[in-house]
Design an enzyme around this catalytic site. Structure first.
Site, PDB file in Angstrom:
ATOM      1  CG  HIS A 140      -5.261   2.713  -3.353  1.00 25.92           C
ATOM      2  ND1 HIS A 140      -5.141   3.930  -2.754  1.00 25.92           N
ATOM      3  CD2 HIS A 140      -4.881   2.876  -4.641  1.00 25.92           C
ATOM      4  CE1 HIS A 140      -4.715   4.817  -3.644  1.00 25.92           C
ATOM      5  NE2 HIS A 140      -4.553   4.202  -4.803  1.00 25.92           N
ATOM      6  NE  ARG A 174      -5.029   6.841  -0.767  1.00 26.75           N
ATOM      7  CZ  ARG A 174      -6.120   7.215  -1.415  1.00 26.75           C
ATOM      8  NH1 ARG A 174      -6.187   8.413  -1.991  1.00 26.75           N
ATOM      9  NH2 ARG A 174      -7.162   6.394  -1.508  1.00 26.75           N
ATOM     10  CG  ASN A 180      -4.368   5.964   5.240  1.00 26.57           C
ATOM     11  OD1 ASN A 180      -3.378   5.936   4.509  1.00 26.57           O
ATOM     12  ND2 ASN A 180      -5.497   5.362   4.904  1.00 26.57           N
ATOM     13  NE  ARG A 197      -3.580   0.110   2.669  1.00 23.35           N
ATOM     14  CZ  ARG A 197      -4.252   0.329   3.795  1.00 23.35           C
ATOM     15  NH1 ARG A 197      -4.196  -0.557   4.781  1.00 23.35           N
ATOM     16  NH2 ARG A 197      -4.959   1.439   3.939  1.00 23.35           N
ATOM     17  CG  HIS A 198      -1.282   4.685  -0.138  1.00 26.89           C
ATOM     18  ND1 HIS A 198      -1.504   5.221   1.120  1.00 26.89           N
ATOM     19  CD2 HIS A 198      -2.457   4.110  -0.505  1.00 26.89           C
ATOM     20  CE1 HIS A 198      -2.734   4.992   1.483  1.00 26.89           C
ATOM     21  NE2 HIS A 198      -3.353   4.306   0.519  1.00 26.89           N
ATOM     22  CD  GLU A 248      -8.962   1.313  -1.919  1.00 32.11           C
ATOM     23  OE1 GLU A 248      -9.044   0.477  -2.841  1.00 32.11           O
ATOM     24  OE2 GLU A 248      -8.659   1.000  -0.749  1.00 32.11           O
TER      25      GLU A 248
HETATM   26  O1  F6P Z   1      -9.089   3.405   4.542  1.00 26.05           O
HETATM   27  C1  F6P Z   1      -8.268   3.231   3.446  1.00 26.05           C
HETATM   28  C2  F6P Z   1      -9.015   2.606   2.276  1.00 26.05           C
HETATM   29  O2  F6P Z   1      -8.104   2.395   1.246  1.00 26.05           O
HETATM   30  C3  F6P Z   1     -10.224   3.418   1.766  1.00 26.05           C
HETATM   31  O3  F6P Z   1      -9.899   4.438   0.858  1.00 26.05           O
HETATM   32  C4  F6P Z   1     -11.103   2.345   1.170  1.00 26.05           C
HETATM   33  O4  F6P Z   1     -12.432   2.763   1.013  1.00 26.05           O
HETATM   34  C5  F6P Z   1     -10.922   1.260   2.200  1.00 26.05           C
HETATM   35  O5  F6P Z   1      -9.606   1.351   2.667  1.00 26.05           O
HETATM   36  C6  F6P Z   1     -11.160  -0.117   1.687  1.00 26.05           C
HETATM   37  O6  F6P Z   1     -11.218  -1.034   2.767  1.00 26.05           O
HETATM   38  P1  F6P Z   1     -12.640  -1.607   3.252  1.00 26.05           P
HETATM   39  O7  F6P Z   1     -13.207  -2.272   2.041  1.00 26.05           O
HETATM   40  O8  F6P Z   1     -12.286  -2.571   4.347  1.00 26.05           O
HETATM   41  O9  F6P Z   1     -13.521  -0.491   3.709  1.00 26.05           O
END
Ligand code: F6P
Length: 423
Positions: free
Chosen positions: A360, A274, A229, A222-223, A294
């Protein structure tokens, strides 16, 4: 964009002499098609033989002039096909029939069964004349097989060569009368396709055309931690935090320290800052892929999970109940993400040189599950921490994984606010 839940059923029948890579190819294909969301299984006649008769049949068992053994082998083939059709009558969408299927008579029987069951049939033939490649396949996959347990290596080699010779005597390559087929000759350098139509067959053709047998690694990370975050916010296009920038330098040091394993490294990022900013200290110009962006959280973009739970409780609950299929209003689901990553996977399979993907959380979960051949249902729940590099190294039978956490530790808020796993 969602997944087709119903549709025509498919039998993919492998064709090729022993030690041409059929089982490797069938396994990769099964992983790819399952990952795309099509319930797929392989049905292997060799395994069935070992289950039924126990391992250890010598080359004589494969002599086409031995009537009794031939009848036994045909019965095993029919048994295995019965299993494949039973799977297709139930929840299965695609069955991969992994056997030599090297005679016209055998293929006619498969064709007849498919037309009776109204199943689409595609033959996939692997032709290989390079003895070095064949020897490598024998070494990687056959000598360690239960058929040769306890057999001295020289004896195993000569028995396996005799087995191949028996098959060679009766082998007929595919021709137009076999209907739809894809032929990969010389490790896929020459590809012939005949009457390949329809979406699933087209995906298979594109995948097999690009599939390389290679041991080069794919690295994913990941970044670095972003300002979003730190605040527990999802989506957006926030810059790196201070810790995130330190991670970007740690990553560059780590890659430099492994330069000997990473000759000709390519770095791929998404189009979000990012990931691009994380790649900059490596000093390589990254390839930017929109397909690596993402998951699009639609109307929830920029919110924290707690805000979503408070302001849109139905949405929050729906996602918890089915995180794989849940689609954010005006955004995407995990299934949507998998579909758009298809081209990234095909490209990764084509590469012979190492690739580092700076991505991501959701996107990397999907890529990781592809390489480890994990069930699609697990994808949204996989551990994908910040500041951790995952090395994925393909082997003849799967993929080895190694995780390295790099400094600094991300802030406690980052990722800690994700929705709890459904009960
Ligand atoms: O929180 C970081 C992130 O990359 C968000 O941008 C994204 O919506 C999420 O994680 C994805 O993870 P999850 O599907 O568990 O919400």
């Amino acid at each position: 964009m969602g997944l087709p839940r119903r549709g025509r059923k498919h039998l993919i029948a492998m064709v090729g002499l022993p030690a041409r890579g059929k089982t490797f190819t069938a396994r990769k294909l099964r992983g790819y098609l399952s990952w795309l969301g099509y319930p797929t299984r392989t049905f292997n006649v060799g395994e069935r033989r070992r289950d039924r008769l126990g391992p250890g049949q010598s080359a004589a068992f494969f002599d086409p002039d031995d009537r009794e053994a031939t009848a036994q082998r045909e019965a095993l083939t029919d048994d295995t096909l019965d299993q494949a059709f039973a799977w297709l009558r139930g929840e299965g969408r695609i069955a991969i029939f992994d056997a030599t299927n090297g005679t016209r008579a055998r293929r006619r029987r498969i064709q007849e069964r498919c037309s009776r069951a109204d199943v689409d049939l595609l033959f996939v033939e692997l032709l290989e004349n390079d003895s070095d490649v064949i020897d490598e396949n024998v070494r990687d996959a056959k000598l360690s097989s239960p058929d040769y347990r306890g057999v001295p290596e020289a004896e195993a080699w000569s028995d396996f060569r005799a087995r191949i010779a028996h098959y060679e005597r009766v082998y007929a390559p595919l021709s137009e009368e076999d209907g739809s087929f894809i032929r990969l000759a010389s490790r896929g350098r020459t590809i012939t396709s005949h009457e390949v139509r329809g979406w699933i067959s087209a995906r298979i053709a594109s995948f097999l055309t690009n599939l390389q047998v290679t041991k080069r690694p794919v690295w994913i990370t990941r970044h670095g931690e972003s300002l979003y975050n730190c605040q527990g916010r999802i989506g957006g296009d926030a810059p790196l935090s201070d810790r995130g920038r330190v991670f970007a330098r740690s990553l560059a040091d780590h890659v430099n320290a492994h330069a000997h394993e990473l000759v000709d490294l390519d770095v791929w990022t998404s189009t979000l800052r990012r990931t691009i900013d994380t790649a900059i200290p490596m000093g390589l110009v990254p390839g930017q892929w929109r397909a690596l962006d993402e998951i699009d959280s639609g109307v929830c973009d920029g919110m924290t999970y707690a805000e979503i739970a408070r302001r849109m409780p139905e949405e929050f609950e729906a996602r918890q109940n089915d995180k794989l299929r849940y689609r954010y209003p005006k955004g995407e689901s995990y299934e949507d993400v998998i579909q758009r990553l298809d081209r990234v996977i095909v490209e990764l399979e084509r590469y012979r040189t190492p690739v580092l993907v700076v991505g991501h959380r959701a996107v990397l979960r999907a890529l990781y599950a592809y390489f480890l051949q994990l069930p699609t249902a697990e994808i949204p729940h996989l551990e994908m921490p910040l500041h951790t590099v995952i090395q994925l190294a393909p082997t003849a039978y799967g993929c080895l994984e190694e995780r390295v956490a790099l400094p600094p530790l991300p802030s406690p808020a980052a990722d800690g606010s994700g929705p709890p796993a459904p009960a």
